[in-house]
Design a protein around this motif. Structure first.
Motif, mmCIF file in Angstrom:
data_model
loop_
_atom_site.group_PDB
_atom_site.id
_atom_site.type_symbol
_atom_site.label_atom_id
_atom_site.label_comp_id
_atom_site.label_asym_id
_atom_site.label_seq_id
_atom_site.Cartn_x
_atom_site.Cartn_y
_atom_site.Cartn_z
ATOM 1 N N TYR A 154 -40.052 -37.271 64.752
ATOM 2 C CA TYR A 154 -41.240 -37.574 63.940
ATOM 3 C C TYR A 154 -42.290 -36.471 64.066
ATOM 4 O O TYR A 154 -42.318 -35.708 65.040
ATOM 5 C CB TYR A 154 -41.874 -38.897 64.395
ATOM 6 C CG TYR A 154 -41.054 -40.112 64.001
ATOM 7 C CD1 TYR A 154 -41.294 -40.776 62.798
ATOM 8 C CD2 TYR A 154 -40.061 -40.586 64.837
ATOM 9 C CE1 TYR A 154 -40.544 -41.889 62.455
ATOM 10 C CE2 TYR A 154 -39.320 -41.694 64.489
ATOM 11 C CZ TYR A 154 -39.566 -42.345 63.297
ATOM 12 O OH TYR A 154 -38.824 -43.434 62.950
ATOM 13 N N LYS A 168 -46.635 -39.475 62.945
ATOM 14 C CA LYS A 168 -45.577 -40.443 62.648
ATOM 15 C C LYS A 168 -45.420 -40.738 61.148
ATOM 16 O O LYS A 168 -44.751 -41.692 60.765
ATOM 17 C CB LYS A 168 -45.857 -41.793 63.358
ATOM 18 C CG LYS A 168 -46.040 -41.698 64.845
ATOM 19 C CD LYS A 168 -44.729 -41.305 65.532
ATOM 20 C CE LYS A 168 -44.905 -41.298 67.056
ATOM 21 N NZ LYS A 168 -43.733 -40.746 67.740
ATOM 22 N N ARG A 169 -46.048 -39.949 60.308
ATOM 23 C CA ARG A 169 -45.949 -40.199 58.873
ATOM 24 C C ARG A 169 -44.713 -39.531 58.257
ATOM 25 O O ARG A 169 -44.362 -39.791 57.126
ATOM 26 C CB ARG A 169 -47.207 -39.687 58.154
ATOM 27 C CG ARG A 169 -48.440 -40.537 58.467
ATOM 28 C CD ARG A 169 -49.671 -40.045 57.734
ATOM 29 N NE ARG A 169 -49.471 -40.014 56.276
ATOM 30 C CZ ARG A 169 -49.524 -38.918 55.528
ATOM 31 N NH1 ARG A 169 -49.774 -37.749 56.093
ATOM 32 N NH2 ARG A 169 -49.349 -38.977 54.226
ATOM 33 N N SER A 185 -40.700 -37.662 59.147
ATOM 34 C CA SER A 185 -39.624 -37.497 60.142
ATOM 35 C C SER A 185 -38.413 -36.811 59.508
ATOM 36 O O SER A 185 -38.272 -36.772 58.290
ATOM 37 C CB SER A 185 -39.212 -38.857 60.711
ATOM 38 O OG SER A 185 -38.637 -39.644 59.690
ATOM 39 N N PHE A 219 -41.114 -33.319 68.467
ATOM 40 C CA PHE A 219 -41.866 -33.644 67.255
ATOM 41 C C PHE A 219 -41.690 -32.525 66.252
ATOM 42 O O PHE A 219 -41.172 -31.448 66.579
ATOM 43 C CB PHE A 219 -43.364 -33.872 67.576
ATOM 44 C CG PHE A 219 -44.064 -32.648 68.112
ATOM 45 C CD1 PHE A 219 -44.755 -31.786 67.245
ATOM 46 C CD2 PHE A 219 -44.035 -32.317 69.475
ATOM 47 C CE1 PHE A 219 -45.398 -30.665 67.749
ATOM 48 C CE2 PHE A 219 -44.665 -31.205 69.953
ATOM 49 C CZ PHE A 219 -45.358 -30.361 69.106
ATOM 50 N N ASN A 222 -41.250 -41.884 54.475
ATOM 51 C CA ASN A 222 -41.291 -41.505 55.890
ATOM 52 C C ASN A 222 -40.236 -40.461 56.294
ATOM 53 O O ASN A 222 -40.060 -40.156 57.466
ATOM 54 C CB ASN A 222 -41.093 -42.742 56.771
ATOM 55 C CG ASN A 222 -42.047 -42.755 57.946
ATOM 56 O OD1 ASN A 222 -41.706 -43.118 59.043
ATOM 57 N ND2 ASN A 222 -43.267 -42.302 57.733
#
Lengths: 341, 567
Positions: B174, B178-179, B181, B197, B208
């Motif tokens: 992600y 977290k918006r 991935s 990340f 997402n």
């Protein structure tokens, strides 16, 4: 007459002959007034046992509670309630007449079959592939058993007459049993020499002692001529039992198929007879009579025509073929009767 | 009027526009007959819309009494004559889509064009396809779709969600917020990936996940840049410079060094085939990084179907291959090598989606799933050709084996037939239950009495009555059957097997049986009930052999598969 009947006739004949000779020997030693000593001297005391014996002034010997141990079947259980010998005559040192009757000769055919059998598989195979026509003569014991016979309790009679001067012999025998039915046979022979007659004695001895009775009897009738012949069978269930076996074999359940099979019997018998004699009309009549007997078995009689003679040497082939030929040459009549057996 | 047209005019009646006959076919389309021949039994209709049938592209329906009218020479001759009509009646026509019917059944589909002088293309394979389709449809299948093993497409328009297998080496990484991935392929353990990340540039992260063009930087748990993925993504998976907008089906791993993803190319409801493509991502042994997902070198495509019969006909197989070739042009236009295979399962076929020696199903199971396999190659701007030494039509091999087995069984059945024509009734009964012989009760009871042992027998009997554990027979004679529980449950005709013995003295007394050779006891071990009186069904030899060999359609006298026109 069926194959099984002929076999029974022969067995009866042999039994009669053997017993007759036995009694001849017994009478010859009459001076000894001791039958037991006679049996011992002839080496058959171990093969014959009895409970009681009596000799009358009328030359009638009666043995009670008799059992025989044949050499081929030493452990066969058998019992005869009463064995009577009468009318013994000699002519020139040769037995010329004797008669006997045996009351309630009892044995089990299953016991005989067990004593004669090979391995279990051979018994099963023999019965599984039993041919109801051919094997009546090849395996008469099995044929009798398949007809439903096991326990035999028969009354047996026999007569023997011989004239050393002219070589004429007469053999007469009868057997009556609840299962086997009633059989009679009466044969007159000519041209039987003393030596041939003596072979009967030898055969009997070998029936109970070491030896081969069949070999003894092989040439017994060489050169002989049949001058008269009669035989009869009275049904008590033997033929019906055998027919019932055949019905199960061919999956018949008393339906029309059985009638169709019966209808085919006449041409089959006629064809067989025609191979011995070309008199087709007579053959057909005989075949019809035999077929009628097989269809509703009762009493059947074979009677040779007076004056007819048949030398045995002219007969050939299988036993059934010889017998068929003999009866046709003797111009034998075949008659059906109602019985009260 | 030239001589050709004279001939055509004799053959056809040209239909005047005013008196044109029209035909309403079941679809509701209006049809106009433009030509017919009573002699040849052929009618040619053109599909009309608002009464107008002439256009640049025509839809022709040819109805023929005999299917032979659609064979190449006959159809060529017919279209040559239709061309004359079109020249006079519809000069604007440039192309025609042709449907051929015989006995109201579509037996031909093809096309023709003015440029080719209306010579129809080879289209007869549609006939076979239709026939096979009919066979496939006849098989019991759910109405909504055509499932395949290990993967069932969702019914209707429900979205297909990719199945991620445990063997798939990938982790969802992600962005910090977290918006967004991606699904990152790596053999690193999940615990270590926990704090990895991404940083995404140039993508809105629909649902997402990164879709389409993006520049993604991947950072490890120590905030160090691990790699940069600059290119296209499909469902969050990096495909490099290839923009693949596909529906992923399965994500799995062939091995640590080779990861696989399958995607749905198309579904053909007519032939009940799902076309599935495959992407691979390979691990660089030096860097430990996995390559972008790629599926064009070679282009690997599977026809997933349970209709193995499709591949028994060369014409149909060729048609499916052409379909696959067209997909290669769409998805990998520059590809020069294509691996095509037909299978009943969408994944796990060694040597196809999986390496020859790793992963997937092994041995006979994989072999049973594979129907057909071929490697096709082409040179630039040339047509695909099959590299024949790589081709294997397992469907046909299996069919040949099956036919050989059928032939052998037919020979065995013919041998049985010839034998049975000579066998008696009991012999046929024995054949019916597969034993050597049917025994006679008096004979076997006599044998049992003599040997004083039970005898193993097979008997035809008519059961008169049956109880819990014993039964009485009425034919061939009244005798007792014991141990009948579970083997005999009704009266009537049976073939029974077991050990037969004579009754003991006690049993004879108990059952009042005096006759020694019918007083028997059968200890039952098997029983077969008959359908007819005395098992009369054995009179039907063919039926008897069919039942014995479980071949309900078998016929004697000739071998199977012989064509009607063979001598």
């Amino acid at each position: 007459m069926t194959k099984s009947m002929w076999v029974a006739v022969v067995i009866l004949f042999l039994l009669f002959t053997a017993c007759g000779v036995f009694m001849v020997l017994l009478q010859k030693d009459e001076e000894l007034k001791n039958v037991h000593a006679f049996l011992t001297r002839n080496g058959i005391n171990a093969a014959v046992s009895y409970r009681d014996i009596s000799l009358t002034v009328a030359d009638v010997a009666v043995l009670k509670g008799v059992s025989v141990r044949p050499r081929a079947l030493p452990s066969l259980q058998n019992h005869t309630k009463r064995f009577t010998v009468r009318d013994y005559r000699e002519s020139g040192g040769v037995p010329s007449k004797i008669a006997f009757d045996a009351e309630k000769v009892s044995l089990r055919l299953t016991d005989v079959a067990r004593l004669l059998k090979g391995d279990d598989e051979s018994v099963i195979d023999a019965l599984a592939f039993f041919n109801p026509a051919e094997d009546v003569l090849n395996r008469p014991l099995y044929a009798l058993m398949l007809a439903g016979c096991d326990r035999i309790s028969a009354n047996v009679t026999g007569e023997y007459a011989y004239s050393p001067a002219n070589g004429n012999m007469r053999l007469k025998a009868g057997i009556s049993d609840k299962c086997l039915g009633a059989w009679t046979v009466d044969v007159s022979l000519s041209g039987v020499s003393n030596a041939q007659q003596g072979q009967l004695v030898l055969a009997f001895k070998h029936f109970l002692r070491k030896g081969d009775p069949v070999k003894d009897l092989k040439n017994f009738l060489d050169g002989a001529t049949v001058t008269a012949f009669s035989a009869s069978y009275t049904e008590s269930g033997l033929v019906r039992g055998y027919k019932r076996y055949i019905d199960t074999l061919y999956l018949r359940r008393g339906d029309a198929a059985g009638a169709a099979e019966a209808a085919a019997v006449v041409p089959a018998i006629t064809g067989y007879l025609s191979m011995a004699n070309a008199h087709r009309q007579r053959n057909t009549e005989i075949a019809k009579t035999l077929a009628a007997f097989l269809n509703a078995p009762d009493r059947i009689t074979f009677q040779s025509k007076a004056g007819k003679k048949v030398p045995l040497r002219v007969l050939g082939g299988t036993f059934l073929r010889r017998m068929t030929d003999l009866l046709l040459r003797l111009d034998a009549s075949v008659v059906l009767e109602k019985s009260t057996f | 009027m030239n001589s050709f047209f004279k001939t055509a005019a004799l053959f056809f009646f040209l239909t005047p526009a005013a008196g044109a006959q029209t035909l309403d076919i079941p679809t509701g389309h209006e049809m106009k007959r433009i030509a017919y021949s009573a002699k040849a039994g052929v009618e040619v209709f053109a599909e009309a819309e608002n009464g107008k049938w002439c256009d640049d592209i025509l839809s022709l329906k040819i109805f023929a009494q005999d299917e032979a009218a659609f064979e190449e020479p006959a159809l060529n001759a017919l279209m040559a004559k239709v061309a004359v009509v079109l020249k006079g009646e519809c000069a604007a026509a440039q192309q025609a889509v042709i449907d051929g019917y015989s006995s109201n059944t579509l037996v031909y589909q093809g096309s023709a064009s003015a440029a080719d002088k209306w010579k129809p293309e080879k289209g007869t394979l549609k006939v076979k396809i239709r026939q096979l389709q009919a066979a496939a449809v006849a098989a019991a299948r759910p109405k909504d779709g055509f499932p395949v093993r290990e993967w069932t497409p969702p019914a209707g328009k429900q979205k297909i969600m990719a199945h991620i297998d445990q063997s798939a080496l990938e982790h969802r990484v992600y962005s910090k917020d977290k918006r967004c991935s991606i699904l990152y392929t790596t053999d690193k353990p999940a615990a270590k990936m926990k704090n990895w990340f991404i940083s995404v540039g140039g993508n809105s992260c629909s649902e997402n996940l990164v879709y389409g063009r993006a520049e993604v930087s991947v950072f490890n748990d120590r905030d160090n840049l691990e790699t940069t993925l600059d290119g296209y993504f499909t469902e969050g998976r990096f495909t490099g410079r290839k923009n693949l907008n596909v529906v992923l089906l399965n994500r799995y791993g062939a091995s640590k060094d080779e990861q696989v993803a399958s995607y749905l190319i198309d579904s053909d409801p007519e032939l009940k085939i799902h076309y599935v493509g495959y992407l691979k991502s390979r691990r660089n042994r030096k860097t430990g990084l996995y390559s972008p997902w790629a599926g064009c070198a070679p282009f690997t495509i599977a026809a997933v179907t349970e209709n193995e019969e499709l591949f028994l006909e060369q014409a149909v197989t060729d048609n499916i291959l052409r379909t696959a070739e067209s997909f290669a042009d769409i998805f990998c236009s520059g590809a020069t090598r294509m691996r095509f295979f037909a299978t009943t399962a969408p994944q796990g076929i060694a040597g196809m989606d999986m390496p020859e020696n790793a992963g997937g199903d092994e041995g006979a199971d994989a072999e049973s799933k594979l129907i057909y396999a071929a490697v096709l190659e082409r040179k630039p701007a040339k047509k695909w050709t099959i590299a024949s030494d790589k081709t294997q039509n397992l469907a046909r091999l299996r069919e040949n084996i099956r036919r050989n087995e059928d032939l052998r069984e037919h020979q065995l059945m013919m041998a049985d037939y010839n034998e049975l024509t000579k066998a008696d009734y009991l012999g046929r009964l024995a054949y019916m239950i597969g034993v050597d012989r049917i025994d006679n009760l008096p004979a076997m009871l006599t044998a049992a009495s003599i040997i004083q042992k039970p005898v193993r027998v097979n008997l035809l009997v008519n059961i008169a009555s049956s109880g819990l554990d014993k039964a009485w027979v009425e034919w061939p004679s009244e005798f007792l059957i014991t141990q009948a529980s579970g083997l005999l449950n009704r009266q009537g005709w049976h073939i029974v097997s077991g050990n037969l013995r004579a009754m003991t003295a006690e049993e004879r007394k108990k059952y009042k049986k005096d006759d020694p050779f019918t007083a028997g006891v059968l200890e039952l071990s098997a029983a077969a009930a008959c359908e007819q009186e005395a098992c009369g069904e054995v009179a039907d030899l063919v039926g008897l052999i069919r039942r014995r060999h479980e071949k309900p359609n078998w016929r004697p006298y000739h071998a199977p598969y012989r064509q009607e026109d063979e001598p």
